[in-house]
Design a protein around this motif. Structure first.
Motif, short mmCIF file in Angstrom:
data_model
loop_
_atom_site.label_atom_id
_atom_site.label_comp_id
_atom_site.label_asym_id
_atom_site.label_seq_id
_atom_site.Cartn_x
_atom_site.Cartn_y
_atom_site.Cartn_z
N ALA A 194 -43.32 -13.10 17.22
CA ALA A 194 -42.06 -13.17 16.48
C ALA A 194 -41.34 -14.51 16.64
N LYS A 225 -42.73 -10.94 26.80
CA LYS A 225 -41.45 -10.42 26.27
C LYS A 225 -41.65 -9.66 24.97
N ILE A 249 -39.46 -8.08 21.50
CA ILE A 249 -38.21 -8.10 20.74
C ILE A 249 -38.02 -6.69 20.15
N VAL A 250 -36.95 -6.04 20.53
CA VAL A 250 -36.72 -4.66 20.07
C VAL A 250 -35.57 -4.62 19.07
N VAL A 251 -35.83 -4.05 17.91
CA VAL A 251 -34.75 -3.85 16.92
C VAL A 251 -34.56 -2.34 16.77
N LYS A 252 -33.43 -1.87 17.30
CA LYS A 252 -33.14 -0.44 17.18
C LYS A 252 -32.47 -0.20 15.83
N GLU A 253 -32.63 0.99 15.30
CA GLU A 253 -32.00 1.37 14.03
C GLU A 253 -32.28 0.33 12.91
N LEU A 291 -30.87 1.28 9.40
CA LEU A 291 -29.41 1.19 9.37
C LEU A 291 -28.96 -0.27 9.25
N ILE A 292 -29.60 -1.14 10.02
CA ILE A 292 -29.26 -2.57 9.99
C ILE A 292 -29.51 -3.13 8.59
N ALA A 335 -26.94 -1.71 6.16
CA ALA A 335 -25.61 -2.30 6.44
C ALA A 335 -25.54 -3.74 5.96
N CYS A 336 -26.66 -4.45 6.09
CA CYS A 336 -26.71 -5.85 5.67
C CYS A 336 -26.57 -5.95 4.14
N LEU A 371 -22.64 5.61 9.06
CA LEU A 371 -22.63 5.48 10.51
C LEU A 371 -22.50 6.83 11.22
N PHE A 387 -23.27 -6.13 14.01
CA PHE A 387 -24.68 -5.74 13.84
C PHE A 387 -25.29 -5.27 15.16
N TYR A 444 -24.28 -1.79 15.61
CA TYR A 444 -25.01 -0.84 14.75
C TYR A 444 -26.25 -0.31 15.48
N GLU A 445 -26.85 -1.21 16.28
CA GLU A 445 -28.05 -0.79 17.01
C GLU A 445 -27.75 0.28 18.06
N LYS A 446 -26.49 0.25 18.54
CA LYS A 446 -26.12 1.22 19.59
C LYS A 446 -25.22 2.30 19.00
N ILE A 447 -25.48 2.69 17.77
CA ILE A 447 -24.59 3.61 17.07
C ILE A 447 -24.59 5.01 17.71
N PHE A 451 -17.82 4.41 14.18
CA PHE A 451 -18.00 4.58 12.72
C PHE A 451 -16.71 4.24 11.96
N LEU A 465 -25.55 -13.22 10.34
CA LEU A 465 -26.96 -12.83 10.44
C LEU A 465 -27.74 -13.77 11.36
N TYR A 486 -26.98 -12.79 14.83
CA TYR A 486 -27.69 -11.56 15.21
C TYR A 486 -29.15 -11.87 15.56
N LYS A 535 -31.16 -11.54 19.15
CA LYS A 535 -32.42 -10.80 19.32
C LYS A 535 -33.43 -11.61 20.12
N PHE A 536 -33.47 -12.92 19.81
CA PHE A 536 -34.44 -13.77 20.49
C PHE A 536 -33.88 -14.40 21.77
#
Lengths: 160, 496
Positions: free
Chosen positions: A8, A74, A76-80, A83-84, A87-88, A118, B214, B217-220, B385, B417, B420, B424-425
């Motif tokens: 990634a 390592k 890279i984790v993208v949760k939900e 939803l992301i 939302a975007c 949400l 954002f 949102y991941e920890k919703i 929310f 974005l 965000y 992540k990285f």
């Protein structure tokens, strides 16, 4: 959704390198009208060149890192992710709505949609929808009064 | 001056100052809205007031706005104003550990001390310091900015390499638009929209507020951003206060100095003071994990820029930042243009400015310690929310009102974005923000300096002030490394 950093991060770095390359190329096209020891063109090329050097060197480090090293192992984790993504898309639609439709109408629709989204399954009942719509209308009413009182400017659009 | 202070305390000015501070605190506390916006929006209301009351109201909003940003920075990890970004680094971890009351109390106290320290300097040294700032040629300015850029290294987090990429990205983004020195279009891809460049305020809000939305949102699945907790222990203990004194002094002085330099201001000062506090600390590794000294440095530094920014305005008629430019506009509308003779010809107005800073900082402290610290966290502790869409709505309105520009809305979203993705990285965003703030000024000053010296680099080391900055930069980079090496050697010896 999980990605291996070793795969990634190079993608990210390639995008950044391409961006740096574009800026380097665009900087080289800058028309110079004033003679200086360091012109706008030269400065642009130096800075974008240094950026390219930093991204490429990072790319090399990541690509040649061992699988079991810190860099190589390592994740890279993208949760939900769904939803992301939604939302975007909704965020950009909301912005276009503000410009074209009107701030308050778009805000009402955006807030109702996002609260329902949400809240997940918990929010998918008619009663919740009704309460959410009423709450959002009240919120829009409050910000309308506040913004009008303090003369907060908003883009001119078709509706309210 | 004392007569003016008594007059301010006993007239309608104190009520309007209270209104200004309250409005500023609310604007500061809501992510996306800023101190600048609070001042700009209040200007039309001051038309009908006397000059003294109008000034007092605007200064109240200025101090409230800069101070209010700490609440959301600590409670929801979204800085209310750009000048509170560094407060999130340790304030939010403290809130997550159930110590939100302590973090808020420390931040408010530090904001108060920073403002009062800058007031003292403003009253005592305004004419001298503004002359010193005017003595800064492009050589000194370049070196001062390089000193600021040195913070990139220590604020890079786990990887300096990633920090450098992030910092260089900021500098590259600053290349886009019309060149400030020669007015040539550069890297605009032929688009008139890009001619204005990347506005750093919109970018900063996007990077720290929208990207955090954002992340949340991941920890919703977690209903609230911070766990429910009692807001207590808000007052600093004697030990904490004494331990913080060097930090108060250092951060205030740095903040005042950055405030004096035109066009930089609080959004940058908080990074430098945080960085210096970390470097001076015996336990730098605890920074970013909930060290109250991080909160002290950030809040003391950003509030100290207030007095600093007013110094060149009062003494020379040069605004130190956007807010003082708005204040100057308000004064000019009243026919009292600040300039070299302002303090002599309008001594009462100068006193009003000085006293308003002091009174507003007291009002801010009282309002926050008695009400704000208890009320704002309740408002910000809405379920995610409700909170997250609300933050987005206010953020977009705030970004638009920076310059009434649609382009800035998209810059804010785009940078959100980018922020965000960088999160992540695990690419640090702070170096990117620092270079976004300083990039354009750096280019202008370095090119002007080289034009003045006909391309020679010698004046950077032969001019005394520039040399001092160079040595300070080298020291800032080298000393922490040496002290770390010494500490690890000592630790090894102790274990052996």
């Amino acid at each position: 959704m999980t990605f291996r950093n070793k795969i990634a991060e190079p993608v990210l770095l390639l995008v950044l390198t391409a961006f740096g390359g574009l800026i380097f190329w665009q900087s080289s096209l800058t028309k110079i009208t004033v003679e200086e020891p360091v012109t706008a063109r030269m400065y642009g090329m130096i800075i974008s060149g240094l950026f390219l050097a930093s991204t490429i060197s990072r790319l090399v480090v990541v690509l040649f890192s061992r699988k079991n090293s810190i860099e190589g192992s390592k994740m890279i984790v993208v949760k939900e992710p769904l939803l992301i993504l939604i939302a975007c898309v909704v965020m950009f639609m909301y912005t276009f709505g503000i410009i074209n439709l009107g701030y308050y109408v778009s805000t009402f629709i955006y807030v109702v949609f996002m609260i329902m989204l949400l809240r997940g399954k918990e929010g998918r009942s008619l009663k919740t929808l009704l309460f959410t719509a009423l709450g959002s209308a009240a919120f829009c009413g409050i910000i309308y009064i506040v913004f009008k009182t303090f003369k907060v400017y908003l883009p001119n659009a078709l509706l309210f | 001056m004392i007569a003016n202070l008594i007059e301010l305390c006993t007239s309608a000015a104190i009520i309007w100052m209270f209104v200004g501070v309250s409005l500023g605190l609310v604007f500061g506390a809501v992510p996306g809205l800023s101190a600048t916006l609070a001042v700009v929006l209040l200007i039309p209301f001051t038309y009908s007031m006397s000059t003294e009351i109008g000034l007092a109201t605007l200064i109240g909003a200025y101090i409230g706005g800069i101070s209010g940003g700490l609440v959301s920075a600590i409670m929801i990890n979204m800085p209310g104003t750009p000048s509170s970004v560094a407060t999130t680094f340790d304030g939010f971890p403290l809130a997550q550990q159930g110590r939100a009351g302590k973090a808020l109390g420390v931040a408010v106290t530090s904001s108060f001390i920073g403002t009062v320290a800058s007031w003292i300097v403003l009253v005592l040294f305004a004419p001298y310091l503004s002359k010193l700032a005017l003595a800064f040629s492009p050589f000194e300015m370049t070196m001062a900015i390089i000193f600021g850029l040195s913070a990139v290294i220590s604020l890079s987090g786990e990887s300096i390499h990633k920090g450098v990429v992030s910092a260089m990205l900021g500098l590259v983004l600053c290349l886009i638009g019309i060149d400030d020195a020669s007015f040539a279009k550069r890297a605009t891809f032929g688009s008139p929209t890009l001619s204005g460049g990347i506005p750093y305020m919109a970018a900063l809000i996007g990077l720290f507020v929208i990207s955090e939305v954002f992340n949340q949102y991941e920890k919703i699945s977690e209903k609230y951003i911070v766990p429910k907790q009692k807001i207590d222990h808000v007052w600093m203990t004697g030990k904490e206060f004494v331990e913080s004194i060097p930090n108060f002094i250092r951060s205030s002085l740095i903040g005042i100095f950055i405030g004096i330099l035109p066009g930089i201001g609080g959004s940058f000062a908080n990074f430098v003071t945080y960085d210096q506090a970390k470097k001076a600390s015996k336990d730098p590794d605890s920074f970013g994990k909930g060290n109250i000294q991080g909160v002290v440095a950030s809040e003391c530094g950003n509030n100290a820029t207030i007095g600093g920014a007013l110094i060149p305005m009062v003494a020379m008629g040069i605004p130190g930042d956007i807010v003082t430019a708005a204040l100057m506009g308000g004064l000019m509308l009243k026919g009292a243009a600040p300039g070299p003779y302002f303090m002599r010809e309008h001594a009462e107005l100068a006193d009003t400015i000085f006293n308003s800073v002091l009174l507003s900082s007291f009002l801010m402290f009282i309002l926050m310690m008695l009400i704000g610290i208890r009320v704002f966290p309740i408002i910000l502790r809405l379920p995610k929310f409700v909170l997250l869409p609300g933050v987005m709505v206010m953020t977009l309105a705030g970004i638009y009102n920076l310059n009434y520009s649609i382009t800035e809305l998209f810059v804010g979203l785009g940078m959100g974005l980018v922020g965000y993705i960088l999160d992540k990285f695990k690419y640090p965003k702070t170096p990117l923000v620092i270079t976004l703030i300083l990039g354009r000024s750096f280019e202008v000053y370095v090119r002007r300096a080289l034009t003045m010296s006909d391309g020679s680099l010698a004046p950077f080391v032969t001019r005394p002030i520039a040399l001092v900055f160079l040595l300070a930069t080298v020291a800032a980079l080298v000393v922490p490394k040496i002290s770390k090496m010494v500490a690890s050697k000592k630790a090894k010896k102790a274990t052996a």
